[in-house]
Design a protein around this motif. Structure first.
Motif, PDB file in Angstrom:
ATOM      1  N   SER A  82       0.926  -1.299   0.194  1.00 27.27           N
ATOM      2  CA  SER A  82      -0.527  -0.040   0.023  1.00 27.27           C
ATOM      3  C   SER A  82       0.831   1.434   0.061  1.00 27.27           C
ATOM      4  CB  SER A  82      -0.850   0.327   1.398  1.00 27.27           C
ATOM      5  OG  SER A  82       0.143  -0.136   2.437  1.00 27.27           O
ATOM      6  N   ASP A  83       0.331   2.182  -0.050  1.00 33.21           N
ATOM      7  CA  ASP A  83       0.960   3.663  -0.430  1.00 33.21           C
ATOM      8  C   ASP A  83       0.358   4.276   0.393  1.00 33.21           C
ATOM      9  OD1 ASP A  83       2.916   5.885  -3.890  1.00 33.21           O
ATOM     10  OD2 ASP A  83       1.951   5.731  -1.071  1.00 33.21           O
ATOM     11  N   PRO A  84       0.410   5.218   1.795  1.00 30.62           N
ATOM     12  CA  PRO A  84      -0.239   5.707   1.757  1.00 30.62           C
ATOM     13  C   PRO A  84      -0.624   7.439   1.519  1.00 30.62           C
ATOM     14  CG  PRO A  84       0.682   4.591   3.468  1.00 30.62           C
ATOM     15  CD  PRO A  84       1.400   4.333   2.222  1.00 30.62           C
ATOM     16  N   ALA A 244     -11.347   7.031  12.697  1.00 27.44           N
ATOM     17  CA  ALA A 244     -10.862   6.478  12.654  1.00 27.44           C
ATOM     18  C   ALA A 244     -10.624   5.621  11.335  1.00 27.44           C
ATOM     19  CB  ALA A 244      -8.809   6.439  13.237  1.00 27.44           C
ATOM     20  N   TYR A 245     -10.118   5.334  10.793  1.00 28.25           N
ATOM     21  CA  TYR A 245     -10.560   3.956   9.032  1.00 28.25           C
ATOM     22  C   TYR A 245      -8.236   4.125   8.762  1.00 28.25           C
ATOM     23  CZ  TYR A 245     -14.991   5.583   8.423  1.00 28.25           C
ATOM     24  OH  TYR A 245     -16.073   5.703   9.212  1.00 28.25           O
ATOM     25  N   ILE A 246      -8.538   2.462   9.004  1.00 29.31           N
ATOM     26  CA  ILE A 246      -6.889   2.641   8.561  1.00 29.31           C
ATOM     27  C   ILE A 246      -6.699   1.395   7.636  1.00 29.31           C
ATOM     28  CG2 ILE A 246      -4.908   1.213   9.361  1.00 29.31           C
ATOM     29  CD1 ILE A 246      -6.534   3.205  12.491  1.00 29.31           C
ATOM     30  N   ASP A 247      -5.935   1.914   6.655  1.00 25.56           N
ATOM     31  CA  ASP A 247      -5.505   1.061   6.073  1.00 25.56           C
ATOM     32  C   ASP A 247      -4.327   0.263   5.834  1.00 25.56           C
ATOM     33  OD1 ASP A 247      -6.188   0.322   3.708  1.00 25.56           O
ATOM     34  OD2 ASP A 247      -4.175   1.249   2.815  1.00 25.56           O
ATOM     35  N   VAL A 356     -11.802   2.702  -6.897  1.00 25.40           N
ATOM     36  CA  VAL A 356     -10.545   3.818  -6.609  1.00 25.40           C
ATOM     37  C   VAL A 356      -9.561   3.605  -6.588  1.00 25.40           C
ATOM     38  CG1 VAL A 356     -10.295   5.562  -5.440  1.00 25.40           C
ATOM     39  CG2 VAL A 356     -12.283   4.680  -4.372  1.00 25.40           C
ATOM     40  N   ASP A 357      -9.624   3.912  -8.406  1.00 18.50           N
ATOM     41  CA  ASP A 357      -8.011   3.696  -8.304  1.00 18.50           C
ATOM     42  C   ASP A 357      -7.562   2.482  -9.019  1.00 18.50           C
ATOM     43  OD1 ASP A 357      -7.404   6.676  -8.621  1.00 18.50           O
ATOM     44  OD2 ASP A 357      -6.263   6.947  -6.662  1.00 18.50           O
ATOM     45  N   GLY A 358      -8.508   1.731  -9.247  1.00 21.46           N
ATOM     46  CA  GLY A 358      -8.489   0.215 -10.027  1.00 21.46           C
ATOM     47  C   GLY A 358      -8.868  -0.671  -8.417  1.00 21.46           C
ATOM     48  N   ARG A 359      -8.492  -0.035  -7.711  1.00 22.66           N
ATOM     49  CA  ARG A 359      -8.772  -1.513  -6.570  1.00 22.66           C
ATOM     50  C   ARG A 359     -10.245  -1.375  -5.890  1.00 22.66           C
ATOM     51  NH1 ARG A 359      -5.880   0.164  -0.838  1.00 22.66           N
ATOM     52  NH2 ARG A 359      -6.840  -1.464   0.915  1.00 22.66           N
ATOM     53  N   GLU A 360     -10.751  -3.107  -5.937  1.00 29.21           N
ATOM     54  CA  GLU A 360     -11.856  -3.288  -5.859  1.00 29.21           C
ATOM     55  C   GLU A 360     -13.020  -2.279  -4.294  1.00 29.21           C
ATOM     56  OE1 GLU A 360     -14.835  -7.190  -5.628  1.00 29.21           O
ATOM     57  OE2 GLU A 360     -12.341  -7.154  -5.711  1.00 29.21           O
ATOM     58  N   VAL A 361     -13.802  -1.956  -4.446  1.00 25.72           N
ATOM     59  CA  VAL A 361     -14.636  -1.730  -3.217  1.00 25.72           C
ATOM     60  C   VAL A 361     -15.712  -2.758  -2.681  1.00 25.72           C
ATOM     61  CG1 VAL A 361     -15.725   0.519  -2.265  1.00 25.72           C
ATOM     62  CG2 VAL A 361     -13.940   0.936  -3.069  1.00 25.72           C
ATOM     63  N   GLU A 362     -16.542  -3.211  -2.053  1.00 26.09           N
ATOM     64  CA  GLU A 362     -17.572  -4.057  -1.175  1.00 26.09           C
ATOM     65  C   GLU A 362     -18.106  -3.234  -0.745  1.00 26.09           C
ATOM     66  OE1 GLU A 362     -16.782  -7.496  -1.579  1.00 26.09           O
ATOM     67  OE2 GLU A 362     -16.029  -8.270  -3.908  1.00 26.09           O
ATOM     68  N   THR A 363     -17.245  -2.452   0.191  1.00 28.80           N
ATOM     69  CA  THR A 363     -17.542  -1.966   1.809  1.00 28.80           C
ATOM     70  C   THR A 363     -17.480  -0.480   1.924  1.00 28.80           C
ATOM     71  OG1 THR A 363     -16.173  -2.605   3.178  1.00 28.80           O
ATOM     72  CG2 THR A 363     -17.855  -4.281   2.956  1.00 28.80           C
ATOM     73  N   ARG A 364     -18.148   0.285   2.553  1.00 26.84           N
ATOM     74  CA  ARG A 364     -17.896   1.576   3.030  1.00 26.84           C
ATOM     75  C   ARG A 364     -17.178   1.173   3.853  1.00 26.84           C
ATOM     76  NH1 ARG A 364     -19.524   3.938   7.544  1.00 26.84           N
ATOM     77  NH2 ARG A 364     -20.115   6.391   7.822  1.00 26.84           N
ATOM     78  N   GLU A 365     -16.691   0.534   4.689  1.00 24.43           N
ATOM     79  CA  GLU A 365     -15.321   0.947   5.268  1.00 24.43           C
ATOM     80  C   GLU A 365     -14.041   1.007   4.333  1.00 24.43           C
ATOM     81  OE1 GLU A 365     -17.878  -1.362   6.251  1.00 24.43           O
ATOM     82  OE2 GLU A 365     -17.869  -0.108   8.198  1.00 24.43           O
ATOM     83  N   GLU A 366     -14.382   0.026   3.121  1.00 23.78           N
ATOM     84  CA  GLU A 366     -13.109  -0.467   2.401  1.00 23.78           C
ATOM     85  C   GLU A 366     -13.063   1.168   1.583  1.00 23.78           C
ATOM     86  OE1 GLU A 366     -13.685  -5.104   1.635  1.00 23.78           O
ATOM     87  OE2 GLU A 366     -14.711  -3.459  -0.178  1.00 23.78           O
ATOM     88  N   VAL A 368     -14.086   4.130   2.730  1.00 22.39           N
ATOM     89  CA  VAL A 368     -13.050   5.804   3.046  1.00 22.39           C
ATOM     90  C   VAL A 368     -12.305   5.297   3.226  1.00 22.39           C
ATOM     91  CG1 VAL A 368     -13.345   6.396   5.661  1.00 22.39           C
ATOM     92  CG2 VAL A 368     -15.580   5.832   3.920  1.00 22.39           C
ATOM     93  N   VAL A 369     -11.602   4.333   3.510  1.00 28.05           N
ATOM     94  CA  VAL A 369     -10.254   3.522   4.312  1.00 28.05           C
ATOM     95  C   VAL A 369      -8.974   4.139   2.585  1.00 28.05           C
ATOM     96  CG1 VAL A 369      -8.674   1.859   4.138  1.00 28.05           C
ATOM     97  CG2 VAL A 369     -10.309   2.066   5.950  1.00 28.05           C
ATOM     98  N   ILE A 370      -9.728   3.595   1.739  1.00 27.76           N
ATOM     99  CA  ILE A 370      -9.262   4.038   0.359  1.00 27.76           C
ATOM    100  C   ILE A 370      -8.785   5.399  -0.249  1.00 27.76           C
ATOM    101  CG2 ILE A 370      -8.527   3.709  -1.955  1.00 27.76           C
ATOM    102  CD1 ILE A 370      -9.898   1.511  -1.157  1.00 27.76           C
TER     103      ILE A 370
END
Length: 402
Positions: A82-84, A244-247, A356-366, A368-370
């Motif tokens: 990951s690249d925060p 807080a939302y953490i990757d 988002v930017d090609g990264r799959e999203v299935e949940t609300r948390e995912e 927001v974290v991205i």
């Protein structure tokens, strides 16, 4: 972020039993105060509760001194780094073999710069961990460790050699669960070396350093178990508390209450993460303490937020300007703010976000974290579905303080 700031509403009339049966996941406070979450919307494997790692020294439960409940969004993760900070920066090569050192040497390098943090007074004292950033006296830790200081509680720092001193709160960011405190500037301070969390690889050895259960100078060894784990951490049990939302960087290095805010370091004794939360089993599943699954905030993100806190005492986080809801078909935009990033990009209420930017999203948390891995002003590409049509939109992220 208005689309991700509402914390999970939890609670149970019987704190010793999950509302969904003994085997359902629950998210535990230390010493057995349990809260429960709603059942999963999709038939995906569920895990146990997540506990932010701050320890209560006295037997006073519920004082709110340095605690945070947390939730693992889903059993998801990836071996890709990951690249925060920026997805366009080159990813560094793994640590060269010549720079790998023994756990004894790692501990020798990191312990002098790792501290125990006590917040509060008398029976309400809570403990956590932190690490020295510079000889000006700045120390990084978790927001949930020092949140009590915002309302006047005193902060005391204990160094590895037993020296003790008071500290002041420089700034904190509930949205990233990060904070910076300050002790008196001293050339004798030993700053830790900050690494690059993009170099983290699944299976690589790591060491967690901190003060679990009030035991300063504790070192545990493990590996990076997974990367890009979407984790949410609440400052307190209140439904209105910041989230807080953490990757997260996942590790099996033993992390327990009191490790919060301490460093997770690589084999070269460089900090790659800030230890923040642990996953626990629900009541009735046999084990309520550490089960070998902990999470750390990537240091690249922590360094960016720390610099903002040192400079201004506050930090910003990115927003898309929309309210989100989880449905059986994915993450839907419930409403879109006038003048916000989503509206400017042409998104509408009812659109379902898939990536988002090609990264799959299935949940609300995912989702927001991205978004939180970026900064206000960054451009992101959002894949979405409107009716039966699939499309993409480029958003320029807005920003808020928090």
């Amino acid at each position: 972020m208005s689309d991700g700031s509402a914390p999970h509403r939890t609670g149970s009339s019987d704190p010793t039993r999950s509302a969904f049966g003994d085997d359902a996941p629950s998210y535990h406070w230390p010493f057995g105060e349990a809260v429960t979450t709603a059942p999963a919307r999709r038939s995906r494997p569920r895990t146990g509760g997540v506990l932010a790692g701050a320890a209560l020294v006295a037997l006073l439960v519920g004082s709110g001194a340095g605690f945070g409940a947390a939730r693992l969004s889903a059993d998801r993760g990836t071996s890709a780094p990951s690249d925060p900070v920026s997805s366009t920066d080159p990813v560094p090569a793994p640590l060269p073999p010549g720079e790998t050192t023994s756990t004894v040497e790692v501990a020798r390098r990191v312990l002098p710069g790792t501290v125990m943090i006590e917040v509060g007074s008398g029976n309400g004292t809570g403990t956590g961990s932190g690490f020295v950033l510079d000889r000006q006296g700045h120390v990084m830790t978790n927001n949930h460790v020092v949140a009590g200081a915002a309302s006047g509680s005193r902060i005391r720092v204990v160094f590895s050699d037993g020296r003790q001193t008071s500290a002041t709160l420089v700034g904190r960011s509930p949205s990233y669960d990060l904070a910076v405190i300050k002790v008196k500037a001293d050339d004798a301070l030993t700053p830790v070396e900050l690494g690059d969390s993009r170099s983290a690889r699944v299976g690589a050895p790591v060491v967690a350093v901190g003060s679990p259960l009030g035991l300063p100078g504790t070192v545990t060894q493990g590996i990076v178990s997974a990367l890009d784990r979407p984790v949410t951490v609440n400052e307190s049990g209140s439904a209105d508390a910041p989230t807080a939302y953490i990757d997260g960087i996942q590790t099996d290095a033993s992390i327990n209450p009191g490790n919060s805010g301490g460093p997770l370091v690589d084999a070269g004794a460089r900090v790659i993460g800030v230890n923040s939360a642990i996953l626990t089993l629900s009541a009735g599943q046999g084990q309520s303490g550490n089960i070998g699954i902990g999470f750390a905030i990537p240091i690249n993100q922590a360094r960016t937020i720390g610099d903002l806190l040192i400079a201004d005492g506050k930090a910003t986080y990115p927003v898309v300007g929309a309210q989100l809801q989880e449905t059986a078909s994915g993450v839907e935009l419930l409403s879109v703010d006038s003048g916000g990033a989503a509206r400017k990009a042409g998104l509408r209420a009812g659109d379902r976000v898939s990536s988002v930017d090609g990264r799959e999203v299935e949940t609300r948390e995912e989702l927001v974290v991205i978004i939180r891995t970026h900064r206000p002003g960054d451009k992101v590409t959002v894949g979405y579905t409107r009716g039966t049509d699939e499309a993409e939109a480029e958003l320029t992220l807005g920003g808020r303080v928090g």
